[in-house]
Design a protein around this motif. Structure first.
Motif, PDB file in Angstrom:
ATOM      1  N   MET A  99       0.519  -1.298   0.090  1.00  0.00           N
ATOM      2  CA  MET A  99      -0.557   0.180   0.064  1.00  0.00           C
ATOM      3  C   MET A  99       1.455   1.141  -0.060  1.00  0.00           C
ATOM      4  SD  MET A  99      -2.934   1.178   2.864  1.00  0.00           S
ATOM      5  CE  MET A  99      -4.205  -0.409   1.991  1.00  0.00           C
ATOM      6  N   GLU A 100       0.501   2.283  -0.823  1.00  0.00           N
ATOM      7  CA  GLU A 100       1.446   3.059  -1.248  1.00  0.00           C
ATOM      8  C   GLU A 100       1.198   4.044   0.183  1.00  0.00           C
ATOM      9  OE1 GLU A 100       3.940   3.808  -3.209  1.00  0.00           O
ATOM     10  OE2 GLU A 100       3.650   1.653  -3.853  1.00  0.00           O
ATOM     11  N   LEU A 101       1.641   5.101   0.796  1.00  0.00           N
ATOM     12  CA  LEU A 101       1.570   6.104   1.240  1.00  0.00           C
ATOM     13  C   LEU A 101       0.990   7.584   0.739  1.00  0.00           C
ATOM     14  CD1 LEU A 101       5.047   6.115   3.127  1.00  0.00           C
ATOM     15  CD2 LEU A 101       3.084   5.882   3.839  1.00  0.00           C
ATOM     16  N   VAL A 131       3.896  13.231  18.387  1.00  0.00           N
ATOM     17  CA  VAL A 131       4.147  14.691  17.755  1.00  0.00           C
ATOM     18  C   VAL A 131       3.473  14.880  16.301  1.00  0.00           C
ATOM     19  CG1 VAL A 131       7.160  14.961  17.094  1.00  0.00           C
ATOM     20  CG2 VAL A 131       4.952  16.981  16.745  1.00  0.00           C
ATOM     21  N   GLU A 132       2.169  14.585  15.272  1.00  0.00           N
ATOM     22  CA  GLU A 132       1.908  13.978  14.491  1.00  0.00           C
ATOM     23  C   GLU A 132       2.804  14.860  13.054  1.00  0.00           C
ATOM     24  OE1 GLU A 132      -2.216  14.172  14.176  1.00  0.00           O
ATOM     25  OE2 GLU A 132      -2.762  13.594  15.880  1.00  0.00           O
ATOM     26  N   VAL A 133       3.180  13.904  12.165  1.00  0.00           N
ATOM     27  CA  VAL A 133       3.090  14.578  10.925  1.00  0.00           C
ATOM     28  C   VAL A 133       2.188  14.350  10.143  1.00  0.00           C
ATOM     29  CG1 VAL A 133       5.241  14.206   9.326  1.00  0.00           C
ATOM     30  CG2 VAL A 133       5.756  14.012  11.209  1.00  0.00           C
ATOM     31  N   PRO A 134       0.867  15.757   9.592  1.00  0.00           N
ATOM     32  CA  PRO A 134       0.006  15.053   9.231  1.00  0.00           C
ATOM     33  C   PRO A 134      -0.902  14.359   8.116  1.00  0.00           C
ATOM     34  CG  PRO A 134       0.144  17.287   9.856  1.00  0.00           C
ATOM     35  CD  PRO A 134       1.231  16.360  10.435  1.00  0.00           C
ATOM     36  N   SER A 135       0.794  15.061   7.314  1.00  0.00           N
ATOM     37  CA  SER A 135       0.768  15.100   5.494  1.00  0.00           C
ATOM     38  C   SER A 135       0.879  13.447   5.103  1.00  0.00           C
ATOM     39  CB  SER A 135       2.070  16.750   4.981  1.00  0.00           C
ATOM     40  OG  SER A 135       2.662  15.469   5.488  1.00  0.00           O
ATOM     41  N   ILE A 136       1.452  12.698   5.945  1.00  0.00           N
ATOM     42  CA  ILE A 136       1.919  11.522   5.866  1.00  0.00           C
ATOM     43  C   ILE A 136       1.041  10.568   6.275  1.00  0.00           C
ATOM     44  CG2 ILE A 136       3.878   9.708   6.121  1.00  0.00           C
ATOM     45  CD1 ILE A 136       6.124  11.808   6.576  1.00  0.00           C
ATOM     46  N   THR A 137      -0.108   9.745   5.200  1.00  0.00           N
ATOM     47  CA  THR A 137      -0.852   8.957   5.655  1.00  0.00           C
ATOM     48  C   THR A 137      -1.442   7.969   5.549  1.00  0.00           C
ATOM     49  OG1 THR A 137      -2.044  11.479   6.523  1.00  0.00           O
ATOM     50  CG2 THR A 137      -3.801   9.487   6.407  1.00  0.00           C
ATOM     51  N   THR A 138      -2.183   7.291   5.491  1.00  0.00           N
ATOM     52  CA  THR A 138      -2.164   6.149   4.781  1.00  0.00           C
ATOM     53  C   THR A 138      -3.737   5.546   5.683  1.00  0.00           C
ATOM     54  OG1 THR A 138      -1.439   3.641   3.753  1.00  0.00           O
ATOM     55  CG2 THR A 138      -0.499   4.018   6.254  1.00  0.00           C
ATOM     56  N   TYR A 139      -4.009   3.840   4.918  1.00  0.00           N
ATOM     57  CA  TYR A 139      -5.348   3.855   5.187  1.00  0.00           C
ATOM     58  C   TYR A 139      -5.667   2.765   5.528  1.00  0.00           C
ATOM     59  CZ  TYR A 139      -7.212   8.689   4.261  1.00  0.00           C
ATOM     60  OH  TYR A 139      -7.520   9.605   4.828  1.00  0.00           O
ATOM     61  N   ILE A 147       9.347   5.944  16.646  1.00  0.00           N
ATOM     62  CA  ILE A 147       8.531   6.525  15.237  1.00  0.00           C
ATOM     63  C   ILE A 147       7.570   5.542  14.367  1.00  0.00           C
ATOM     64  CG2 ILE A 147       9.840   6.259  13.896  1.00  0.00           C
ATOM     65  CD1 ILE A 147       9.177   8.469  12.217  1.00  0.00           C
ATOM     66  N   GLY A 148       6.261   5.843  14.196  1.00  0.00           N
ATOM     67  CA  GLY A 148       5.392   4.766  13.881  1.00  0.00           C
ATOM     68  C   GLY A 148       4.292   5.339  13.199  1.00  0.00           C
ATOM     69  N   PHE A 149       3.027   4.792  13.698  1.00  0.00           N
ATOM     70  CA  PHE A 149       1.370   5.267  13.329  1.00  0.00           C
ATOM     71  C   PHE A 149       0.901   5.373  14.383  1.00  0.00           C
ATOM     72  CE2 PHE A 149       3.362   4.310   9.186  1.00  0.00           C
ATOM     73  CZ  PHE A 149       2.819   4.944   8.747  1.00  0.00           C
ATOM     74  N   GLN A 179       8.942   3.139   6.719  1.00  0.00           N
ATOM     75  CA  GLN A 179       7.169   3.596   6.392  1.00  0.00           C
ATOM     76  C   GLN A 179       6.988   2.315   5.766  1.00  0.00           C
ATOM     77  OE1 GLN A 179       6.448   7.203   5.114  1.00  0.00           O
ATOM     78  NE2 GLN A 179       7.625   8.396   6.365  1.00  0.00           N
ATOM     79  N   GLN A 180       7.606   2.145   4.647  1.00  0.00           N
ATOM     80  CA  GLN A 180       6.159   1.279   3.452  1.00  0.00           C
ATOM     81  C   GLN A 180       6.244  -0.409   4.429  1.00  0.00           C
ATOM     82  OE1 GLN A 180       4.470   2.426   1.254  1.00  0.00           O
ATOM     83  NE2 GLN A 180       3.519   0.773   1.036  1.00  0.00           N
ATOM     84  N   GLU A 181       7.726  -0.367   4.762  1.00  0.00           N
ATOM     85  CA  GLU A 181       7.655  -2.107   5.028  1.00  0.00           C
ATOM     86  C   GLU A 181       6.983  -2.459   6.383  1.00  0.00           C
ATOM     87  OE1 GLU A 181      10.427  -5.528   7.114  1.00  0.00           O
ATOM     88  OE2 GLU A 181      11.454  -3.430   6.533  1.00  0.00           O
ATOM     89  N   HIS A 182       6.634  -0.976   7.283  1.00  0.00           N
ATOM     90  CA  HIS A 182       6.189  -1.086   8.771  1.00  0.00           C
ATOM     91  C   HIS A 182       4.465  -1.294   8.382  1.00  0.00           C
ATOM     92  CE1 HIS A 182       4.269   0.626  12.355  1.00  0.00           C
ATOM     93  NE2 HIS A 182       4.046  -0.392  12.797  1.00  0.00           N
ATOM     94  N   ILE A 183       3.998  -0.759   6.866  1.00  0.00           N
ATOM     95  CA  ILE A 183       2.330  -0.207   6.422  1.00  0.00           C
ATOM     96  C   ILE A 183       2.038  -1.513   6.127  1.00  0.00           C
ATOM     97  CG2 ILE A 183       0.904   0.591   4.802  1.00  0.00           C
ATOM     98  CD1 ILE A 183       2.603   3.356   5.332  1.00  0.00           C
ATOM     99  N   GLU A 184       2.893  -2.613   4.790  1.00  0.00           N
ATOM    100  CA  GLU A 184       2.822  -3.863   4.721  1.00  0.00           C
ATOM    101  C   GLU A 184       2.276  -4.889   5.624  1.00  0.00           C
ATOM    102  OE1 GLU A 184       5.889  -4.195   2.125  1.00  0.00           O
ATOM    103  OE2 GLU A 184       5.187  -3.137   0.346  1.00  0.00           O
TER     104      GLU A 184
END
Length: 339
Positions: free
Chosen positions: A1-3, A133-141, A175-177, A217-222
């Protein structure tokens, strides 16, 4: 899944890309903090950056009076590193939670009855502190639920010998989500530095920078996305819960080779309760539950831990869910899972 890069509220003012002198730190405004419910509950309370900076003393090492790194300096350092790494976007003001207040009084108030103490005669600091602290522009679902990139840290003076001379200080940085449905943190081992030992702010900065730059990030999301592909039946869930409770009671010699579970009995009981009642992650009508929902039951239960334990148990929840996924995928039974 892409960010997905989603830029929110351009009126938010980003933190500076470098650490400002203390007197130039901009006050943190509560309305700029993105939150619904606390990222940790337990016995914590919310405080502002200004409170930590202006209202709290800085503990010193008793034998040489050398100062420790203050909580607000820790927050400022990690946030400035985050802003330097994500320099093309904005980060929000940290949400800060504290516990275990340490009270004192100035020398001139020695012997004075408590009820007669004036505000300027009282001192305080918080033994334990956590922030995100959030980095709101980096979002996934995942499963239709919004997750935002989140950076933070934990500091507990209980892990420091303040009765000695100045020594190495211990911090946790991650760092995570953050799952915005429930504010549960999603942290894996690659995103957690749980024993960062430093003697200066420069070393603290370097440690935080190393963690953020090495995080995938991508590996964590996957990994989390894969949790949606596996389900447990009601019987499998009941077996899992029973074994989780049993794990903490069996002899140490029998734990060799078993997954090292860190969720304790009270958190396991919360998982069972939420399995039935949680509006977002409860089981299906037939009692089955997918591993994404189970994972969020685990991370939600981790929010009831003390500040100095919750990050490790949150991370352990990810590894445990991944362990269950691997057993279901390979159709191989173990202590926790039957096929």
């Amino acid at each position: 899944m892409e960010l997905t890069a989603v830029h929110h509220n351009k009126n938010l003012k980003p933190l500076n890309n470098h650490i400002q002198p203390q007197e130039n730190i901009e006050p943190l405004e509560p309305q700029r903090i993105s939150k619904k419910t606390p990222f940790i509950e337990s016995n914590t309370q919310a405080v502002s950056f200004e409170h930590l900076k202006n209202d709290c003393i800085i503990p010193s090492f008793a034998k040489d009076l050398e100062s420790t790194i203050a909580h607000f300096e820790f927050i400022e350092t990690v946030c400035s590193v985050a802003q330097s790494v994500y320099s093309d976007t904005e980060i929000l003001v940290p949400e800060i939670r504290v516990s275990h207040q340490i009270k004192g009084r100035i020398p001139s108030a020695i012997g004075k009855p408590v009820k007669e103490l004036k505000d300027h005669e009282k001192t305080q600091y918080w033994e334990r502190m956590a922030f995100v602290v959030e980095v709101p522009s980096i979002t996934t679902y995942i499963n239709g639920q919004e997750l935002k990139l989140t950076i933070g840290g934990v500091r507990s003076y209980s892990e420091q010998n303040l009765y000695s001379k100045k020594s190495i200080e211990k911090f946790k940085v991650f760092i995570g989500f953050k799952n915005m449905v429930c504010t549960n943190l999603c942290v894996n081992t690659d995103g957690l530095m749980d024993d960062l030992r430093v003697s200066s702010i420069d070393q603290l900065r370097n440690g935080a920078l190393e963690l953020i730059q090495n995080y995938s990030q991508q590996e964590h999301i996957e990994q989390m996305q894969q949790f949606l592909e596996y389900n447990m039946s009601e019987n499998q869930f009941a077996h899992l819960i029973g074994k989780m409770k049993l794990y903490h009671c069996i002899d140490k010699s029998k734990k060799t080779g078993l997954f090292n579970l860190k969720l304790m009995d009270s958190q396991i009981s919360n998982v069972v309760k939420d399995y039935v009642e949680d509006d977002n992650f409860k089981c299906e009508i037939d009692g089955s539950i997918n591993l994404w929902n189970l994972y969020n039951l685990f991370t939600n239960s981790a929010k009831s831990n003390y500040i100095d334990n919750f990050l490790n148990r949150n991370c352990n929840s990810h590894e445990f869910t991944n362990h269950i996924k691997n057993k279901l995928k390979s159709q191989s039974e173990d202590f926790y899972v039957f096929i």
